[in-house]
Write a protein that holds these residues in place. Structure first.
Motif, PDB file in Angstrom:
ATOM      1  N   ASP A 147      33.499  41.450  44.276  1.00  0.00           N
ATOM      2  CA  ASP A 147      33.524  41.824  45.683  1.00  0.00           C
ATOM      3  C   ASP A 147      32.950  43.234  45.847  1.00  0.00           C
ATOM      4  O   ASP A 147      32.433  43.817  44.883  1.00  0.00           O
ATOM      5  CB  ASP A 147      34.941  41.717  46.252  1.00  0.00           C
ATOM      6  CG  ASP A 147      35.932  42.684  45.609  1.00  0.00           C
ATOM      7  OD1 ASP A 147      35.489  43.591  44.868  1.00  0.00           O
ATOM      8  OD2 ASP A 147      37.138  42.535  45.855  1.00  0.00           O
ATOM      9  N   ILE A 153      36.246  38.239  41.586  1.00  0.00           N
ATOM     10  CA  ILE A 153      36.841  37.275  42.511  1.00  0.00           C
ATOM     11  C   ILE A 153      36.573  35.834  42.100  1.00  0.00           C
ATOM     12  O   ILE A 153      37.142  34.912  42.663  1.00  0.00           O
ATOM     13  CB  ILE A 153      36.334  37.505  43.948  1.00  0.00           C
ATOM     14  CG1 ILE A 153      34.800  37.439  43.999  1.00  0.00           C
ATOM     15  CG2 ILE A 153      36.850  38.830  44.495  1.00  0.00           C
ATOM     16  CD1 ILE A 153      34.236  37.508  45.413  1.00  0.00           C
ATOM     17  N   ASN A 154      35.705  35.655  41.075  1.00  0.00           N
ATOM     18  CA  ASN A 154      35.428  34.288  40.630  1.00  0.00           C
ATOM     19  C   ASN A 154      34.725  34.314  39.284  1.00  0.00           C
ATOM     20  O   ASN A 154      34.102  35.311  38.906  1.00  0.00           O
ATOM     21  CB  ASN A 154      34.543  33.556  41.644  1.00  0.00           C
ATOM     22  CG  ASN A 154      34.604  32.041  41.491  1.00  0.00           C
ATOM     23  OD1 ASN A 154      35.403  31.508  40.712  1.00  0.00           O
ATOM     24  ND2 ASN A 154      33.757  31.344  42.213  1.00  0.00           N
ATOM     25  N   ALA A 183      50.525  31.016  34.350  1.00  0.00           N
ATOM     26  CA  ALA A 183      49.403  30.276  34.932  1.00  0.00           C
ATOM     27  C   ALA A 183      48.955  29.152  34.015  1.00  0.00           C
ATOM     28  O   ALA A 183      48.686  28.026  34.468  1.00  0.00           O
ATOM     29  CB  ALA A 183      48.249  31.230  35.215  1.00  0.00           C
ATOM     30  N   HIS A 202      40.927  28.430  33.791  1.00  0.00           N
ATOM     31  CA  HIS A 202      41.870  27.826  34.729  1.00  0.00           C
ATOM     32  C   HIS A 202      43.020  28.779  35.014  1.00  0.00           C
ATOM     33  O   HIS A 202      43.440  28.934  36.170  1.00  0.00           O
ATOM     34  CB  HIS A 202      42.413  26.507  34.162  1.00  0.00           C
ATOM     35  CG  HIS A 202      41.372  25.453  33.991  1.00  0.00           C
ATOM     36  ND1 HIS A 202      41.386  24.558  32.939  1.00  0.00           N
ATOM     37  CD2 HIS A 202      40.269  25.160  34.705  1.00  0.00           C
ATOM     38  CE1 HIS A 202      40.353  23.750  33.033  1.00  0.00           C
ATOM     39  NE2 HIS A 202      39.655  24.093  34.105  1.00  0.00           N
ATOM     40  N   HIS A 205      41.636  31.838  37.131  1.00  0.00           N
ATOM     41  CA  HIS A 205      41.452  31.471  38.542  1.00  0.00           C
ATOM     42  C   HIS A 205      42.797  31.481  39.273  1.00  0.00           C
ATOM     43  O   HIS A 205      42.900  31.975  40.409  1.00  0.00           O
ATOM     44  CB  HIS A 205      40.823  30.084  38.656  1.00  0.00           C
ATOM     45  CG  HIS A 205      39.355  30.054  38.387  1.00  0.00           C
ATOM     46  ND1 HIS A 205      38.447  30.804  39.097  1.00  0.00           N
ATOM     47  CD2 HIS A 205      38.625  29.355  37.481  1.00  0.00           C
ATOM     48  CE1 HIS A 205      37.230  30.572  38.648  1.00  0.00           C
ATOM     49  NE2 HIS A 205      37.312  29.707  37.669  1.00  0.00           N
ATOM     50  N   SER A 206      43.827  30.955  38.620  1.00  0.00           N
ATOM     51  CA  SER A 206      45.149  30.919  39.237  1.00  0.00           C
ATOM     52  C   SER A 206      45.678  32.332  39.477  1.00  0.00           C
ATOM     53  O   SER A 206      46.258  32.614  40.532  1.00  0.00           O
ATOM     54  CB  SER A 206      46.111  30.130  38.343  1.00  0.00           C
ATOM     55  OG  SER A 206      47.416  30.133  38.883  1.00  0.00           O
ATOM     56  N   ILE A 208      43.893  35.106  39.901  1.00  0.00           N
ATOM     57  CA  ILE A 208      43.118  35.743  40.976  1.00  0.00           C
ATOM     58  C   ILE A 208      43.613  35.267  42.340  1.00  0.00           C
ATOM     59  O   ILE A 208      43.795  36.070  43.275  1.00  0.00           O
ATOM     60  CB  ILE A 208      41.613  35.442  40.798  1.00  0.00           C
ATOM     61  CG1 ILE A 208      41.071  36.163  39.557  1.00  0.00           C
ATOM     62  CG2 ILE A 208      40.826  35.868  42.047  1.00  0.00           C
ATOM     63  CD1 ILE A 208      39.638  35.815  39.214  1.00  0.00           C
ATOM     64  N   LYS A 209      43.877  33.960  42.480  1.00  0.00           N
ATOM     65  CA  LYS A 209      44.378  33.428  43.742  1.00  0.00           C
ATOM     66  C   LYS A 209      45.744  34.004  44.083  1.00  0.00           C
ATOM     67  O   LYS A 209      46.099  34.130  45.269  1.00  0.00           O
ATOM     68  CB  LYS A 209      44.461  31.901  43.654  1.00  0.00           C
ATOM     69  CG  LYS A 209      43.110  31.204  43.659  1.00  0.00           C
ATOM     70  CD  LYS A 209      43.277  29.701  43.570  1.00  0.00           C
ATOM     71  CE  LYS A 209      41.913  29.000  43.571  1.00  0.00           C
ATOM     72  NZ  LYS A 209      42.054  27.518  43.460  1.00  0.00           N
ATOM     73  N   SER A 210      46.516  34.378  43.047  1.00  0.00           N
ATOM     74  CA  SER A 210      47.849  34.941  43.271  1.00  0.00           C
ATOM     75  C   SER A 210      47.816  36.436  43.559  1.00  0.00           C
ATOM     76  O   SER A 210      48.866  37.045  43.775  1.00  0.00           O
ATOM     77  CB  SER A 210      48.736  34.670  42.049  1.00  0.00           C
ATOM     78  OG  SER A 210      48.891  33.283  41.835  1.00  0.00           O
ATOM     79  N   GLY A 211      46.607  37.035  43.523  1.00  0.00           N
ATOM     80  CA  GLY A 211      46.481  38.441  43.884  1.00  0.00           C
ATOM     81  C   GLY A 211      46.300  39.408  42.732  1.00  0.00           C
ATOM     82  O   GLY A 211      46.232  40.629  42.961  1.00  0.00           O
TER      83      GLY A 211
END
Length: 338
Positions: A147, A153-154, A183, A202, A205-206, A208-211
């Protein structure tokens, strides 16, 4: 600080050299790949390494000799060794979960199939760090997407459209590795479809989605040991790096008679060389004998005998007898050609 090293793979792309020796234990520029990796990681962290977990495959291939070497490697830096077995190749995430009991507190996870050089320190503001290297062809690698604050971010595997030129090299830092464990537990709890594997991505990614805040650590040098051609190139590059760093590359017990060494070269213990010109870019393992040869950019392991050869870009295993000539050579352990 803990280090976890998944190394259960059979190194099929580096055969025949990995038929009898696990890839992380193959010597490049005089030292096994996994040893160089561990010592390079030590330079990056500012705190002592308390534990090192090695995730290896079945005992038929990763036998007691391998276990003993890895334990001594950990003890040599003052760390407690742990050996874990991954009996089924179910992916990078599954391999890490084989060392589940070590996943607490600050932890570095490093896959033992590449060599690096890095002067960076860990970012104290990051929840995790993924080491990367700028590459010319990002479409051939897994890359990170950032970002505007340069946070990850990915992760995108072999992107068809440009995402970034920062390739993931397989070394990760987690400030609280319990988060990765949680995760990955969720991932491993899911049933696999045929051909699927549990991957570390995997879990990332989990997180990152959790912050969780992921940042990059960029290395100056990233060298591949995936196949014989790449390993030969890495051997030559590492010899140049070690020479520039002032490392002694020729063992005092080596015997040279009527021979010339063109640096940089690594010459191991009790090597005997006569009537030959060696270098540049040649590594010769312990107790190997060279007679009447011209060698450039070659990687030769222990206890071999070479006679009457002119070789450039040859990778030769342990206990090989070779008398003859070829333009490119890749010979595994215990071979005899004459």
């Amino acid at each position: 600080m803990k280090i976890i090293v998944p190394m259960a793979g059979r190194g099929s792309r580096l055969r025949p050299h990995t038929l009898t020796t696990p890839k992380p234990l193959i010597r490049v520029a005089g030292t096994p790949i996994v040893t160089q990796l561990i010592y390079e990681i030590i330079k990056v962290v500012d705190e002592p390494i308390t534990d090192i977990g090695f995730i290896i495959g079945d005992s038929a291939f990763f036998g007691e000799e391998v276990v003993t070497y890895l334990k001594e490697l950990a003890k040599g830096i003052g760390a407690k060794p742990h050996i874990f077995r991954q009996d089924k190749p179910l992916g990078t995430g599954h391999a890490i979960m084989c060392a589940e009991r070590l996943l607490n507190g600050p932890t570095i996870i490093a896959y033992a199939d590449t060599l690096i050089r890095s002067k960076l320190k860990l970012d104290p503001e990051a929840d995790a760090v993924i080491w990367v290297k700028r590459v010319a062809r990002p479409e051939a690698f897994g890359v990170v997407a950032l970002d505007q604050k340069r946070r990850i971010i990915n992760l995108v595997e072999k992107p068809k459209e440009f995402v970034s030129d920062l390739a993931v090299i397989g070394i990760y830092y987690f400030k609280n590795s319990e988060d990765l464990k949680a995760a990955l537990k969720r991932v491993v709890a899911q049933d696999l479809l045929p051909g699927e594997e549990y991957q570390i991505n995997h879990g990332i990614h989990s997180m990152i989605k959790s912050g969780s805040v992921f940042k990059t650590g960029e290395v100056q040098a990233w060298m591949d040991c995936g196949n014989p051609e790449a390993t030969l190139q890495t051997n030559s590059e590492m010899l140049e790096i070690k020479k520039a760093e002032g490392e002694t590359l020729q063992h005092f017990s080596a015997e040279l008679k009527n021979s010339t060494i063109i640096p940089p070269c690594f010459i191991g213990e009790n090597v005997k060389i006569k009537n030959s010109t060696i270098g540049p870019g040649v590594s010769i393992g312990e107790r190997t004998q060279i007679d009447n040869c011209q060698l450039k950019n070659c990687l030769i392991q222990n206890d071999s005998y070479l006679e009457n050869l002119t070789l450039e870009k040859a990778m030769i295993g342990n206990q090989v007898i070779y008398k003859g000539n070829s333009t490119f050579v890749s010979i595994g352990d215990y071979s005899k050609l004459q």
